[in-house]
Design an enzyme around this catalytic site. Structure first.
Site, mmCIF file in Angstrom:
data_model
loop_
_atom_site.group_PDB
_atom_site.id
_atom_site.type_symbol
_atom_site.label_atom_id
_atom_site.label_comp_id
_atom_site.label_asym_id
_atom_site.label_seq_id
_atom_site.Cartn_x
_atom_site.Cartn_y
_atom_site.Cartn_z
ATOM 1 N N ASP A 46 0.837 -1.193 0.000
ATOM 2 C CA ASP A 46 0.000 0.000 0.000
ATOM 3 C C ASP A 46 0.873 1.245 0.000
ATOM 4 O O ASP A 46 1.887 1.318 0.685
ATOM 5 C CB ASP A 46 -0.911 0.022 1.234
ATOM 6 N N SER A 47 0.452 2.264 -0.750
ATOM 7 C CA SER A 47 1.162 3.556 -0.814
ATOM 8 C C SER A 47 2.648 3.371 -1.138
ATOM 9 O O SER A 47 3.507 3.978 -0.539
ATOM 10 C CB SER A 47 1.017 4.313 0.512
ATOM 11 N N SER A 48 2.937 2.517 -2.103
ATOM 12 C CA SER A 48 4.320 2.137 -2.365
ATOM 13 C C SER A 48 4.915 2.753 -3.612
ATOM 14 O O SER A 48 6.067 2.530 -3.910
ATOM 15 C CB SER A 48 4.402 0.610 -2.477
ATOM 16 N N GLY A 49 4.129 3.512 -4.382
ATOM 17 C CA GLY A 49 4.659 4.059 -5.622
ATOM 18 C C GLY A 49 4.670 3.060 -6.750
ATOM 19 O O GLY A 49 5.456 3.173 -7.679
ATOM 20 N N SER A 54 1.859 2.389 -8.566
ATOM 21 C CA SER A 54 0.613 2.665 -9.272
ATOM 22 C C SER A 54 -0.570 2.001 -8.599
ATOM 23 O O SER A 54 -1.518 1.603 -9.251
ATOM 24 C CB SER A 54 0.668 2.214 -10.735
ATOM 25 N N SER A 55 -0.548 1.848 -7.275
ATOM 26 C CA SER A 55 -1.660 1.193 -6.591
ATOM 27 C C SER A 55 -2.968 1.932 -6.823
ATOM 28 O O SER A 55 -4.028 1.308 -6.934
ATOM 29 C CB SER A 55 -1.367 1.067 -5.092
ATOM 30 N N SER A 56 -2.916 3.269 -6.930
ATOM 31 C CA SER A 56 -4.154 4.016 -7.159
ATOM 32 C C SER A 56 -4.735 3.703 -8.532
ATOM 33 O O SER A 56 -5.948 3.493 -8.674
ATOM 34 C CB SER A 56 -3.916 5.522 -7.006
ATOM 35 N N ALA A 68 -4.212 1.004 -10.269
ATOM 36 C CA ALA A 68 -4.649 -0.388 -10.259
ATOM 37 C C ALA A 68 -6.032 -0.518 -9.631
ATOM 38 O O ALA A 68 -6.871 -1.290 -10.100
ATOM 39 C CB ALA A 68 -3.635 -1.255 -9.509
ATOM 40 N N ASP A 71 0.535 4.972 -15.844
ATOM 41 C CA ASP A 71 0.149 3.883 -14.951
ATOM 42 C C ASP A 71 -0.958 3.016 -15.537
ATOM 43 O O ASP A 71 -0.831 1.786 -15.641
ATOM 44 C CB ASP A 71 -0.300 4.444 -13.600
#
Length: 437
Positions: free
Chosen positions: A152-155, A157-159, A161, A203
């Site tokens: 989570d919040s790792s850079g 492109s989780s947002s 995704a 992303d």
């Protein structure tokens, strides 16, 4: 197990069981949107300027299990966050509401909790994007979403995704036929218009267009893309002994979402200001002020008109574009050493010219570059939060992992104490595109 084994059958069954419990439906009726995280080996910080970028997905990401609801109601639970998201797909979703929901402590109406402020906006944003392009939604979803643990919040492109997963789910529930190119635009609407983030399309393009064994190359100005296969991955992905490289994800312990960090949007504005000055200097004020609208020759001729800060932003753009093109050639020929050197050069330019990063991230980058078997390393994502990536010789992946843990712990013991030891450095493989199972 090989890269193509994500998600595993036990992971899928766990999601099906959870959705069945929430919805009261048969597990066999549960569909699952698989949306992988992406890495960007080359092409850092230039997608928003219409540059050419490279990307690939990894074998970790977002899983969204869902069933169509019997009406327009949406009910989502999360594996990472408490509470639940509830709304209707026939309600108008307005961007202004997302801004309010992002304010800590804001609670508007009984169905919107503080926990939802952290993650519910992506589901609402997906409906907003589909509505804005004229899609009539009649079916909500009942679902359960979870991300790869520790990412989570790792850079990575989780947002994007998450946004893509929701788009695929709502489209599937409403029997909409949408192309990957259309979904790239829909996710851009989520990020740019609903959430207010001024990022480009790298992303979502990587998540939707990637194919195992290929490097996705995208011209962010023309929106054209090609897939370039690496000879080293032209084999059976299930055979671990044949893999020539692994991907390391190294976490600094820093966590901050882009929508809460002003550094990202300010860099975008600086690039546009540099482009405006260069266009004016070259007597070409008509095009939009993007660095991709300036020929390299015009940049060389007029770059002395930029102040030092804007000059560094422009230098990063033009040098990074060149590195991408050189990197594509290296990848296509199987030259992982040359490809890695370009990745490390990209990382240095991000630090010195784009001026992203912070002390822990820069320290982590330096350690990765020195680790055994590492071809190259750079920040992941925008470089304003906590992850670096590296390509490493598969034979030295474990040794490199141990080296990075040990050396970074010496420099940042407090941050390391906040990360599970087995998740500080993770070994991954290349992945595939987003899809519904």
């Amino acid at each position: 197990m090989g890269a193509m084994c994500w998600p595993s059958e036990p992971e899928l069954n766990a999601i099906r069981t959870k959705v069945a419990e929430i919805s009261g439906r048969d597990p066999k009726d549960v569909r699952i949107a698989v949306s992988p995280y992406r890495i960007c080996p080359l092409g850092a910080h230039i997608d928003h300027q219409g540059g050419t970028v490279s990307a690939m997905t990894i074998n970790k990401g977002i899983l969204l299990g869902f069933v169509p609801s019997i009406d327009t109601q949406v009910l989502i639970q999360s594996g990472q966050f408490k509470g639940e998201v509830r709304f209707r797909v026939d309600e108008d979703q307005l961007p202004g509401n997302a801004i309010k929901l992002n304010v800590p402590g804001h609670v508007k109406g009984s169905s919107i909790s503080q926990e939802e402020c952290s993650w519910g906006n992506y589901a609402r944003g997906a409906v907003f994007a589909l509505q804005k392009r004229g899609n009539h939604l009649t079916q909500g979803i009942i679902g359960y979403i979870c991300g790869a643990e520790g990412l989570d919040s790792s850079g990575l492109s989780s947002s994007a995704a998450v946004g893509v997963a929701y788009l695929l789910a709502f489209e599937s529930a409403n029997k909409l036929i949408v192309s990957p190119t259309e979904n790239i635009e829909y996710d851009r609407l989520i990020e740019n218009e609903y959430l207010g983030l001024k990022n480009g399309i790298l992303d979502q393009s990587a998540i939707l267009l990637s194919s195992y064994g290929c490097l996705t190359c995208m011209n962010c100005k023309t929106k054209e893309h090609i897939l370039i296969r690496c000879p080293e991955l032209n084999r059976n992905p299930e055979n671990e002994t044949e893999k020539q490289f692994k991907i390391l994800l190294a976490f600094s312990g820093l966590k901050q979402a882009l929508v809460t960090n002003p550094g990202y949007n300010s860099r975008v504005a600086e690039c546009r200001e540099a482009a405006k000055i260069l266009l004016q200097a070259s007597g070409n004020e008509g095009p939009e002020p993007l660095l991709s609208n300036i020929a390299p020759e015009a940049y060389e001729e007029h770059k002395d008109k930029l102040d030092p800060s804007l000059a560094r932003r422009a230098e990063h753009y033009f040098s990074e574009n060149k590195r991408v093109l050189e990197g594509l050639e290296a990848w296509a020929s199987g030259n992982l050493e040359g490809f890695g050197k370009l990745i490390s050069a990209s990382g240095l330019s991000s630090i010195h010219n784009y001026e992203s990063g912070c002390e822990p991230l820069i320290q982590l980058h330096k350690i990765l570059v020195k680790a055994p078997g590492v071809y190259g390393a750079r920040f992941s994502g925008a470089g304003f939060r906590g992850c670096c990536i590296a390509f490493v010789d598969a034979r030295h992946a474990l040794e490199a992992t141990s080296f990075v843990r040990k050396e970074y712990s010496k420099l940042q013991p407090k941050l390391v104490s906040q990360i599970d030891e087995d998740k500080m450095v993770m070994i991954c493989d290349a992945g595939d595109c987003a899809r519904v199972i």
